[in-house]
Scaffold this motif. Sequence first.
Motif, mmCIF file in Angstrom:
data_model
loop_
_atom_site.group_PDB
_atom_site.id
_atom_site.type_symbol
_atom_site.label_atom_id
_atom_site.label_comp_id
_atom_site.label_asym_id
_atom_site.label_seq_id
_atom_site.Cartn_x
_atom_site.Cartn_y
_atom_site.Cartn_z
ATOM 1 N N TYR A 1 0.847 -1.209 0.000
ATOM 2 C CA TYR A 1 0.000 0.000 0.000
ATOM 3 C C TYR A 1 0.876 1.251 0.000
ATOM 4 N N PRO A 2 1.640 1.459 -1.084
ATOM 5 C CA PRO A 2 2.572 2.590 -1.105
ATOM 6 C C PRO A 2 1.871 3.947 -1.068
ATOM 7 N N GLY A 3 0.574 3.965 -1.415
ATOM 8 C CA GLY A 3 -0.156 5.236 -1.418
ATOM 9 C C GLY A 3 -0.667 5.650 -0.050
ATOM 10 N N ALA A 4 -0.568 4.753 0.939
ATOM 11 C CA ALA A 4 -1.137 5.050 2.264
ATOM 12 C C ALA A 4 -0.243 5.994 3.051
ATOM 13 N N ASP A 5 -0.836 7.003 3.665
ATOM 14 C CA ASP A 5 -0.104 7.858 4.612
ATOM 15 C C ASP A 5 -0.026 7.163 5.970
ATOM 16 N N VAL A 6 -1.143 6.569 6.374
ATOM 17 C CA VAL A 6 -1.212 5.858 7.665
ATOM 18 C C VAL A 6 -1.984 4.555 7.474
ATOM 19 N N LEU A 7 -1.434 3.466 8.014
ATOM 20 C CA LEU A 7 -2.151 2.181 8.084
ATOM 21 C C LEU A 7 -2.305 1.862 9.568
ATOM 22 N N THR A 8 -3.532 1.678 10.018
ATOM 23 C CA THR A 8 -3.758 1.479 11.458
ATOM 24 C C THR A 8 -4.436 0.145 11.748
ATOM 25 N N SER A 9 -4.144 -0.424 12.916
ATOM 26 C CA SER A 9 -4.895 -1.596 13.381
ATOM 27 C C SER A 9 -6.219 -1.103 13.972
ATOM 28 N N SER A 10 -7.085 -2.039 14.339
ATOM 29 C CA SER A 10 -8.392 -1.621 14.891
ATOM 30 C C SER A 10 -8.896 -2.628 15.908
ATOM 31 N N ASP A 11 -9.970 -2.232 16.608
ATOM 32 C CA ASP A 11 -10.632 -3.118 17.569
ATOM 33 C C ASP A 11 -11.827 -3.821 16.926
ATOM 34 N N GLN A 12 -11.833 -3.902 15.621
ATOM 35 C CA GLN A 12 -12.927 -4.547 14.893
ATOM 36 C C GLN A 12 -13.011 -6.031 15.271
ATOM 37 N N TRP B 1 -13.377 -0.076 4.970
ATOM 38 C CA TRP B 1 -13.493 1.029 5.934
ATOM 39 C C TRP B 1 -14.927 1.367 6.283
ATOM 40 N N GLN B 2 -15.846 1.225 5.295
ATOM 41 C CA GLN B 2 -17.258 1.571 5.580
ATOM 42 C C GLN B 2 -17.882 0.613 6.603
ATOM 43 N N GLN B 3 -17.307 -0.594 6.734
ATOM 44 C CA GLN B 3 -17.896 -1.607 7.624
ATOM 45 C C GLN B 3 -17.193 -1.698 8.983
ATOM 46 N N VAL B 4 -16.132 -0.942 9.163
ATOM 47 C CA VAL B 4 -15.396 -1.007 10.437
ATOM 48 C C VAL B 4 -16.093 -0.128 11.478
ATOM 49 N N SER B 5 -16.643 -0.786 12.502
ATOM 50 C CA SER B 5 -17.329 -0.036 13.558
ATOM 51 C C SER B 5 -16.454 0.065 14.812
ATOM 52 N N GLY B 6 -15.444 -0.799 14.918
ATOM 53 C CA GLY B 6 -14.541 -0.763 16.075
ATOM 54 C C GLY B 6 -13.612 0.443 15.998
ATOM 55 N N ALA B 7 -13.112 0.848 17.152
ATOM 56 C CA ALA B 7 -12.171 1.988 17.195
ATOM 57 C C ALA B 7 -10.887 1.632 16.459
ATOM 58 N N TYR B 8 -10.238 2.630 15.877
ATOM 59 C CA TYR B 8 -8.896 2.434 15.350
ATOM 60 C C TYR B 8 -7.981 2.279 16.561
ATOM 61 N N ASN B 9 -7.122 1.261 16.529
ATOM 62 C CA ASN B 9 -6.277 0.983 17.690
ATOM 63 C C ASN B 9 -4.846 1.426 17.398
ATOM 64 N N ILE B 10 -4.319 2.248 18.279
ATOM 65 C CA ILE B 10 -3.006 2.846 18.022
ATOM 66 C C ILE B 10 -1.864 2.010 18.609
ATOM 67 N N GLY B 11 -2.163 0.730 18.905
ATOM 68 C CA GLY B 11 -1.115 -0.171 19.398
ATOM 69 C C GLY B 11 -0.180 -0.624 18.294
ATOM 70 N N VAL B 12 -0.678 -0.629 17.060
ATOM 71 C CA VAL B 12 0.129 -0.992 15.892
ATOM 72 C C VAL B 12 -0.307 -0.085 14.756
ATOM 73 N N PHE B 13 0.574 0.807 14.315
ATOM 74 C CA PHE B 13 0.237 1.556 13.115
ATOM 75 C C PHE B 13 1.482 2.044 12.382
ATOM 76 N N HIS B 14 1.323 2.223 11.082
ATOM 77 C CA HIS B 14 2.441 2.521 10.183
ATOM 78 C C HIS B 14 2.246 3.915 9.588
ATOM 79 N N TRP B 15 3.289 4.724 9.686
ATOM 80 C CA TRP B 15 3.231 6.105 9.191
ATOM 81 C C TRP B 15 4.265 6.315 8.091
ATOM 82 N N ARG B 16 3.843 6.973 7.017
ATOM 83 C CA ARG B 16 4.825 7.416 6.017
ATOM 84 C C ARG B 16 5.080 8.905 6.242
ATOM 85 N N PRO B 17 6.310 9.369 5.969
ATOM 86 C CA PRO B 17 6.653 10.764 6.292
ATOM 87 C C PRO B 17 6.121 11.752 5.251
ATOM 88 N N THR B 18 4.798 11.660 4.982
ATOM 89 C CA THR B 18 4.176 12.554 3.996
ATOM 90 C C THR B 18 3.719 13.838 4.685
#
Length: 532
Positions: free
Chosen positions: A131-142, A155-172
């Motif tokens: 996913y080279p186009g992603a600025d942020v990829l986050t885990s969730s509590d889904q 994304w439209q079906q994710v009702s759980g909170a985004y979980n910040i225990g694992v997430f990937h950031w690009r320096p955009t």
Amino acid sequence: MPPLKTFRLSKELVQKRVKDNIIVVTFGNYAFMDFILTWVKHLTDLGLSNLLVGAMDTKLLEALYWKGVPVFDMGSHMSTIDVGWGSPTFHKMGREKVILIDSILPFGYELLMCDTDMVWLKNPLPYLARYPGADVLTSSDQVIPTVVDDSLDIWQQVSGAYNIGVFHWRPTHSAKKLAREWKDMLLANEKIWDQNGFNDIVRRQLGPSVDEDSGLVYAFDGQLKLGILPASIFCSGHTYFVQTMYQQLRLEPYAVHTTFQYAGTEGKRHRLREAMFFYDPPDYYDSPGGFLSFRPSIPKSLLLDGEHNIESHFSLVNYQIKQIRTALAIALLLNRTLVMPPLWCRLDRLWFPHPGVLEGSMTRQPFLCPLDHVFEVNIMLKELPEEEFGPGIDIREYSFLDNPSVPEKVRESWLDVQLCQGTQDCHAFNDTGPPGLIRFPKRSNEETFKSVFSSFKDVKVIQFSSMQDAFLGFDDKTREQRFRNRVKRYVGLWCCVDNHTPGHIYYDMHWDEKPGWKPIPPQTPEDDHPPL
């Protein structure tokens, strides 16, 4: 050791560890040293060396440095003790994470940010590179699957909170802007939980999709491209330990984060041990007094028959609690460490009312439930005053004897104890049977246990064929009372029934001694306490 200033976070320090422009980072204080070493070992076993650990106190920094773990000083001088979820210090730790992300992104490297209470099971970097186009990829509590393969969650079906225990950031530009705003928001208001703040700010604008195929969505300022990592393989404590979603979908998990669990940090540690993901020192696998284990027996009717409801769940769990209570008594008597049995549940445990299992989730009934669903693992492992609670009884996780870290000398030193009725061929000495096996009378007293097993003191593992009617009880009433005081605190509660406040129901270690015992929630505020 080099002076502290050489460990300050800088572009040069990070650059030394970066590979393919990515750095993998976690941070913590000395209380989480064993989690951090486990986290590091999983990554290095996967062949990844581009990692860094932020030390929140000098004690951790020095310890990691001497173990050869790449470490930097966060300069936060946090307490070295376990701060506990939700405490003010816990919230302060959350702010450190945001400050860290905001500090590292301007260096120009991709950042995979992790909590220490998670482990990597598979190299995630090739997945993130999809996913080279992603600025942020986050885990969730889904907890409800939105996809059945390894693509990003819808994304439209994710009702759980985004979980910040694992997430990937690009320096955009967008990612840096998000980190800055999130940091400013948290520093301006100490009451905001870092994860809630992240969710609020990212969802400020959510949609439309970036394109038809990638699964990315425009979020935050309408420019940030966000992806939600699939909860089936970037697992929470629920999708991994309760649902085993990855297994049912025939997928390989990348990560396990010990969320959705109970009994604090000890509960997290125990879950990782149950899955054989935790790395303990050698003495953990060779207890001085040896180990006691038993084969639990559960009638098919209790496990599978009838409806899955509160009554059938408690009947099943109580049946197992009674056997574990006997095993704890024998472990105390023989001064051995008890290997807990696997635990079966019919109903999930959560912190809100639910119909037994979450609708739409893949939880099977019955399921092997983590020990912390029923037992207060933190109390079981806590040092309690002996004059009131008697000696401690050490425990190990149910998978312990399957763990490759258990040394050969422990595996090979084994005695099978076959329980039998006290007939002529049922006596406690082995003169005719195969070596490594004795037949032992049911309902034996303290004296029989002591006299028979004193000659097996050097045997590392004693395994009973059953715990049903194995032990009559302690001769010494003071000793028995202390044992009762101790073990009644070992069980927790089930939560939660609908339409009743409070909705939780306490487990009772001595349920079988109370005629007419029923699994019902406390009826008045005065009743809302663990069983006496």
